[in-house]
Design a protein around this motif. Structure first.
Motif, PDB file in Angstrom:
ATOM      1  N   ARG A 173      -9.587  11.267  -1.378  1.00  0.00           N
ATOM      2  CA  ARG A 173      -8.776  10.450  -2.289  1.00  0.00           C
ATOM      3  C   ARG A 173      -9.665   9.589  -3.181  1.00  0.00           C
ATOM      4  N   TRP A 174     -10.703   9.010  -2.580  1.00  0.00           N
ATOM      5  CA  TRP A 174     -11.661   8.188  -3.333  1.00  0.00           C
ATOM      6  C   TRP A 174     -12.349   9.014  -4.417  1.00  0.00           C
ATOM      7  N   LEU A 175     -12.766  10.227  -4.071  1.00  0.00           N
ATOM      8  CA  LEU A 175     -13.411  11.105  -5.051  1.00  0.00           C
ATOM      9  C   LEU A 175     -12.451  11.481  -6.167  1.00  0.00           C
ATOM     10  N   ASN A 176     -11.204  11.720  -5.822  1.00  0.00           N
ATOM     11  CA  ASN A 176     -10.209  12.042  -6.853  1.00  0.00           C
ATOM     12  C   ASN A 176     -10.084  10.902  -7.860  1.00  0.00           C
ATOM     13  N   GLU A 177     -10.107   9.660  -7.373  1.00  0.00           N
ATOM     14  CA  GLU A 177     -10.026   8.511  -8.272  1.00  0.00           C
ATOM     15  C   GLU A 177     -11.254   8.426  -9.176  1.00  0.00           C
ATOM     16  N   LEU A 178     -12.435   8.650  -8.598  1.00  0.00           N
ATOM     17  CA  LEU A 178     -13.654   8.595  -9.399  1.00  0.00           C
ATOM     18  C   LEU A 178     -13.668   9.694 -10.455  1.00  0.00           C
ATOM     19  N   ILE A 179     -13.251  10.884 -10.090  1.00  0.00           N
ATOM     20  CA  ILE A 179     -13.226  12.005 -11.031  1.00  0.00           C
ATOM     21  C   ILE A 179     -12.231  11.734 -12.160  1.00  0.00           C
ATOM     22  N   GLU A 180     -11.069  11.194 -11.806  1.00  0.00           N
ATOM     23  CA  GLU A 180     -10.079  10.867 -12.827  1.00  0.00           C
ATOM     24  C   GLU A 180     -10.616   9.820 -13.792  1.00  0.00           C
ATOM     25  N   THR A 181     -11.338   8.827 -13.265  1.00  0.00           N
ATOM     26  CA  THR A 181     -11.916   7.789 -14.116  1.00  0.00           C
ATOM     27  C   THR A 181     -12.991   8.358 -15.024  1.00  0.00           C
ATOM     28  N   ALA A 193     -13.010   1.649 -17.699  1.00  0.00           N
ATOM     29  CA  ALA A 193     -11.666   2.001 -17.266  1.00  0.00           C
ATOM     30  C   ALA A 193     -11.561   1.922 -15.759  1.00  0.00           C
ATOM     31  N   ALA A 194     -10.405   1.474 -15.292  1.00  0.00           N
ATOM     32  CA  ALA A 194     -10.215   1.300 -13.861  1.00  0.00           C
ATOM     33  C   ALA A 194      -9.617   2.547 -13.245  1.00  0.00           C
ATOM     34  N   PRO A 195     -10.022   2.906 -12.020  1.00  0.00           N
ATOM     35  CA  PRO A 195      -9.392   4.008 -11.314  1.00  0.00           C
ATOM     36  C   PRO A 195      -7.980   3.620 -10.911  1.00  0.00           C
ATOM     37  N   PRO A 196      -7.135   4.611 -10.592  1.00  0.00           N
ATOM     38  CA  PRO A 196      -5.765   4.292 -10.197  1.00  0.00           C
ATOM     39  C   PRO A 196      -5.742   3.309  -9.034  1.00  0.00           C
ATOM     40  N   GLY A 197      -5.071   2.177  -9.234  1.00  0.00           N
ATOM     41  CA  GLY A 197      -4.947   1.200  -8.160  1.00  0.00           C
ATOM     42  C   GLY A 197      -6.222   0.459  -7.853  1.00  0.00           C
ATOM     43  N   GLY A 198      -7.238   0.539  -8.729  1.00  0.00           N
ATOM     44  CA  GLY A 198      -8.521  -0.091  -8.410  1.00  0.00           C
ATOM     45  C   GLY A 198      -8.980  -1.016  -9.497  1.00  0.00           C
ATOM     46  N   ASP A 199     -10.149  -1.628  -9.283  1.00  0.00           N
ATOM     47  CA  ASP A 199     -10.736  -2.521 -10.253  1.00  0.00           C
ATOM     48  C   ASP A 199     -11.628  -1.732 -11.186  1.00  0.00           C
ATOM     49  N   PRO A 200     -11.957  -2.285 -12.357  1.00  0.00           N
ATOM     50  CA  PRO A 200     -12.852  -1.601 -13.281  1.00  0.00           C
ATOM     51  C   PRO A 200     -14.184  -1.305 -12.619  1.00  0.00           C
TER      52      PRO A 200
END
Length: 222
Positions: A173-181, A193-200
């Motif tokens: 899930r963490w990798l998915n957020e990084l890839i999306e960012t 840009a911030a990942p989904p549900g995360g800080d910049p």
């Protein structure tokens, strides 16, 4: 060169790319930045440094000074300061650009991630996607194994298996957020840009050699 010594070479060259330092300070930086290196001692680090000097990747300032490792008893530090040569900088750039299967493995990935702030965005994407693919394959094997053996496991062993499974799921899930960012940054939303549900994230990258990279709460079991 063994896999573990190759990781140490990469980490040493990366830290010295920032600034020259002596062996004692280098060991402290490795311990702080890269938890997987905490077991390394001068008995491992010093031969690595000497090998890099012999290969022309490092030079020693004050090489005639006797080497004295730091110990709790003598409190002394090495007088030798290690500096990257142009060849050493080129070698570090080559290692930094590596996005092959080795970069996706548990120990290699952590080192690559630590230097993502200096890594080309396309390389970052290949490493992140490769790591995710590797973990998704691991998840399939773990789920299949758990399904086969669930009835034969006692309650504690079953919980241990579930814990390992959940740890890998969190990292995916963490990798998915990084890839999306990364994809959003590439599409013009900007490096902050911030990942989904995360800080910049840190400007122009996902981490730097001066700070420990973010990561999932638990390190996945092998």
């Amino acid at each position: 060169m063994s896999r573990r010594s190759g990781i140490l070479e990469f980490a040493v060259l990366g830290l010295l790319h920032d600034s020259p330092m002596h062996g004692y300070e280098l060991r402290k930086r490795l311990n702080v930045l890269l938890g997987s290196f905490r077991a390394f001692s001068y008995g491992t680090l010093y031969p690595c440094l000497k090998g890099l000097v012999a290969q022309g990747y490092l030079v020693e300032d004050n090489p005639d000074t006797e080497y004295i490792p730091a110990t709790a008893l003598n409190g002394k530090r090495s007088k030798i300061v290690y500096r990257l040569t142009p060849e050493g900088k080129q070698r570090f750039e080559e290692l930094l650009a590596d996005s092959g299967p080795d970069a996706w493995e548990d120990e290699h990935f952590g080192v690559h991630f630590a230097f993502f702030g200096q890594t080309d965005r396309a390389v970052r994407m290949r490493v992140l996607e490769g790591r995710r693919n590797r973990l998704e394959e691991r998840l399939e094997r773990m789920r299949a194994s758990l399904a086969r053996t669930r009835e034969r496991l006692d309650a504690y062993t079953l919980e241990l298996q579930r814990h390992g499974l959940e740890s890998v799921e969190r990292e995916v899930r963490w990798l998915n957020e990084l890839i999306e960012t990364e994809r959003a940054n590439r599409n013009g939303r900007g490096p902050g840009a911030a990942p989904p549900g995360g800080d910049p994230l840190i400007s122009d990258g996902l981490g730097s050699a001066g700070s420990a990279p973010p990561g999932p709460p638990d390190r996945p079991e092998r």
